[in-house]
Design a protein around this motif. Sequence first.
Motif, PDB file in Angstrom:
ATOM      1  N   ILE A 204       0.571  -1.247  -0.230  1.00 20.50           N
ATOM      2  CA  ILE A 204      -0.376   0.241   0.013  1.00 20.50           C
ATOM      3  C   ILE A 204       0.896   1.062   0.465  1.00 20.50           C
ATOM      4  CG2 ILE A 204      -1.890   1.014   1.359  1.00 20.50           C
ATOM      5  CD1 ILE A 204      -2.744  -1.261   0.150  1.00 20.50           C
ATOM      6  N   ARG A 205       1.841   1.184   0.905  1.00 27.36           N
ATOM      7  CA  ARG A 205       2.739   2.653   0.794  1.00 27.36           C
ATOM      8  C   ARG A 205       3.581   2.821  -0.176  1.00 27.36           C
ATOM      9  NH1 ARG A 205       7.586   2.184   5.568  1.00 27.36           N
ATOM     10  NH2 ARG A 205       9.065   0.794   3.867  1.00 27.36           N
ATOM     11  N   SER A 206       3.645   1.569  -0.628  1.00 30.34           N
ATOM     12  CA  SER A 206       4.374   2.145  -2.195  1.00 30.34           C
ATOM     13  C   SER A 206       4.042   2.429  -3.438  1.00 30.34           C
ATOM     14  CB  SER A 206       5.837   0.593  -2.924  1.00 30.34           C
ATOM     15  OG  SER A 206       6.170  -0.090  -1.675  1.00 30.34           O
ATOM     16  N   ILE A 207       2.789   2.061  -3.461  1.00 29.84           N
ATOM     17  CA  ILE A 207       2.351   2.634  -4.723  1.00 29.84           C
ATOM     18  C   ILE A 207       0.504   3.103  -4.109  1.00 29.84           C
ATOM     19  CG2 ILE A 207       3.621   0.585  -6.322  1.00 29.84           C
ATOM     20  CD1 ILE A 207       1.316  -0.323  -6.580  1.00 29.84           C
ATOM     21  N   CYS A 208      -0.166   3.089  -3.781  1.00 31.72           N
ATOM     22  CA  CYS A 208      -1.261   3.422  -3.804  1.00 31.72           C
ATOM     23  C   CYS A 208      -1.644   4.781  -3.457  1.00 31.72           C
ATOM     24  CB  CYS A 208      -2.186   2.335  -3.259  1.00 31.72           C
ATOM     25  SG  CYS A 208      -2.404   1.127  -3.048  1.00 31.72           S
ATOM     26  N   ASP A 209      -2.814   5.271  -4.117  1.00 35.83           N
ATOM     27  CA  ASP A 209      -2.845   6.921  -3.363  1.00 35.83           C
ATOM     28  C   ASP A 209      -4.147   6.776  -2.663  1.00 35.83           C
ATOM     29  OD1 ASP A 209      -1.838   7.720  -6.641  1.00 35.83           O
ATOM     30  OD2 ASP A 209      -3.166   7.039  -6.755  1.00 35.83           O
ATOM     31  N   ARG A 296       9.135   6.293   0.912  1.00 41.09           N
ATOM     32  CA  ARG A 296       8.441   6.665   0.065  1.00 41.09           C
ATOM     33  C   ARG A 296       7.414   6.471   0.194  1.00 41.09           C
ATOM     34  NH1 ARG A 296      11.987  10.061  -3.185  1.00 41.09           N
ATOM     35  NH2 ARG A 296      10.960  11.313  -4.123  1.00 41.09           N
ATOM     36  N   MET A 297       6.384   7.077   0.195  1.00 43.40           N
ATOM     37  CA  MET A 297       4.646   6.630  -0.169  1.00 43.40           C
ATOM     38  C   MET A 297       4.698   7.337  -1.770  1.00 43.40           C
ATOM     39  SD  MET A 297       3.027   8.020   3.337  1.00 43.40           S
ATOM     40  CE  MET A 297       4.046   7.306   4.351  1.00 43.40           C
ATOM     41  N   LYS A 298       5.061   5.900  -2.662  1.00 40.99           N
ATOM     42  CA  LYS A 298       4.298   6.653  -3.794  1.00 40.99           C
ATOM     43  C   LYS A 298       5.921   7.306  -4.393  1.00 40.99           C
ATOM     44  CE  LYS A 298       1.400   6.482  -7.636  1.00 40.99           C
ATOM     45  NZ  LYS A 298      -0.327   6.798  -8.040  1.00 40.99           N
ATOM     46  N   HIS A 299       4.905   8.498  -4.611  1.00 37.56           N
ATOM     47  CA  HIS A 299       6.451   9.490  -5.208  1.00 37.56           C
ATOM     48  C   HIS A 299       6.631  10.874  -4.154  1.00 37.56           C
ATOM     49  CE1 HIS A 299       6.366   8.036  -9.040  1.00 37.56           C
ATOM     50  NE2 HIS A 299       5.060   8.429  -8.917  1.00 37.56           N
ATOM     51  N   THR A 300       6.012  10.356  -2.763  1.00 38.57           N
ATOM     52  CA  THR A 300       6.379  11.342  -1.198  1.00 38.57           C
ATOM     53  C   THR A 300       7.261  10.886  -0.458  1.00 38.57           C
ATOM     54  OG1 THR A 300       4.233  12.022  -2.224  1.00 38.57           O
ATOM     55  CG2 THR A 300       5.121  12.452   0.060  1.00 38.57           C
ATOM     56  N   PRO A 301       8.063  11.875  -0.487  1.00 37.49           N
ATOM     57  CA  PRO A 301       9.319  11.367   1.060  1.00 37.49           C
ATOM     58  C   PRO A 301       9.271  11.058   2.215  1.00 37.49           C
ATOM     59  CG  PRO A 301      10.153  12.817  -0.550  1.00 37.49           C
ATOM     60  CD  PRO A 301       8.807  12.575  -0.970  1.00 37.49           C
ATOM     61  N   TYR A 302       8.880  10.229   2.638  1.00 36.53           N
ATOM     62  CA  TYR A 302       8.612  10.176   4.207  1.00 36.53           C
ATOM     63  C   TYR A 302       9.159   9.416   5.029  1.00 36.53           C
ATOM     64  CZ  TYR A 302       5.173   7.522   8.480  1.00 36.53           C
ATOM     65  OH  TYR A 302       4.935   7.171   9.179  1.00 36.53           O
ATOM     66  N   GLY A 303       9.528   9.934   6.318  1.00 39.75           N
ATOM     67  CA  GLY A 303      10.074   9.381   7.654  1.00 39.75           C
ATOM     68  C   GLY A 303       9.770   9.247   8.610  1.00 39.75           C
ATOM     69  N   GLN A 304       9.929   8.400   9.422  1.00 37.00           N
ATOM     70  CA  GLN A 304       9.526   8.264  10.978  1.00 37.00           C
ATOM     71  C   GLN A 304      10.462   8.605  11.936  1.00 37.00           C
ATOM     72  OE1 GLN A 304       6.162   6.030  12.598  1.00 37.00           O
ATOM     73  NE2 GLN A 304       7.399   4.753  13.140  1.00 37.00           N
ATOM     74  N   LEU A 305      10.538   9.489  12.875  1.00 32.97           N
ATOM     75  CA  LEU A 305      11.375   8.982  14.019  1.00 32.97           C
ATOM     76  C   LEU A 305      11.054   8.812  15.339  1.00 32.97           C
ATOM     77  CD1 LEU A 305      14.406  12.432  13.249  1.00 32.97           C
ATOM     78  CD2 LEU A 305      14.682   9.442  13.357  1.00 32.97           C
ATOM     79  N   ILE A 306      11.841   8.042  16.109  1.00 31.74           N
ATOM     80  CA  ILE A 306      11.130   7.945  17.722  1.00 31.74           C
ATOM     81  C   ILE A 306      12.646   8.323  18.359  1.00 31.74           C
ATOM     82  CG2 ILE A 306      10.183   7.119  19.538  1.00 31.74           C
ATOM     83  CD1 ILE A 306       9.223   4.862  17.541  1.00 31.74           C
TER      84      ILE A 306
END
Length: 334
Positions: A204-209, A296-306
Amino acid sequence: MIALQNITKTYRSRGQTVDAVRDITLHVEKGEIFGIIGHSGAGKSTLIRCINLLERPTSGSVTVGGTELTKLGGKELQRQRRKIGMIFQHFNLLSSASVRDNIAFPLRLAGMKKTAINARVDELLSLVGLEEHGNKYPAQLSGGQKQRVGIARALAADPEVLLCDEATSALDPQTTNAILSLLMDINEKLGLTIVLITHEMQVIRSICDRVAVMDGGRIVEMDTVLNVFLRPSHPVTRQFVNELADPSGAVPVARRAGGKLVRLHFVGEQTYEPVLFEALKGTGVQCAILEGTVARMKHTPYGQLIVELSGNGPDIESVIDSLRRSGLDAEVIG
């Protein structure tokens, strides 16, 4: 492009009735990649098969491309189904037919002339990267190559919609990524509307809108993929998101008395900017990074930190407020 209205599918067995799908309404826009995720038995396979009426709903309506399929039967339904391609988890190839013949099969059924079939097969072999494998048989192919044949066959009749029934579940992670990249490329090149079902949030994260989360035959949450990742509201959704963030399910523990654990989400170009550094500068608050991912979520960079923030309580609150003002999603988790 696709409109499901109050879809219910009921099975009867041994005097009992079971609703595999219950009162589902959803719309898929033209050209989007729409994901449906759920655990085994959630009803997602039944739902996707209702779209092309391989499973006819017990009640409700299915409309694809402006045509209400649930009102059709016989040859007219068969004609409309040619606008909907489908690929399967276990490929469903003809083992005694070559790659070329597998791809050509739906075109022969449609009565296309041989020269046109050959040209179309050549075009599809090139599209899915199998130019050198046309005369091989399925037994001579890897799992990823078999799925590429399945994709080419599903595209043979130039459909408007592609349905993917657990299309990567039988593949290793590297091959899965290659098939997902191919599907995204096809979506962008052809403007094809894609609906896929999966039990893997990574898909889902890789290619879905957008994504719909199913549980017990119902859609329990539906939104853009980004919103679902940032603000999952249903326990099943949170489970999927948390498993992807940390498959072990372990939650970090604050190491210092008075320390606060904060989960930060970075989206877009902000993922690569020193937002955390700027918020901490001059405050006296100390920061320890306990976990971190960038994807990345499709074309959007995404990061998470704890992170663990320690120091004076009001200063910690000031840092958290500063992070939120900069546009970060900052959640205190402990």
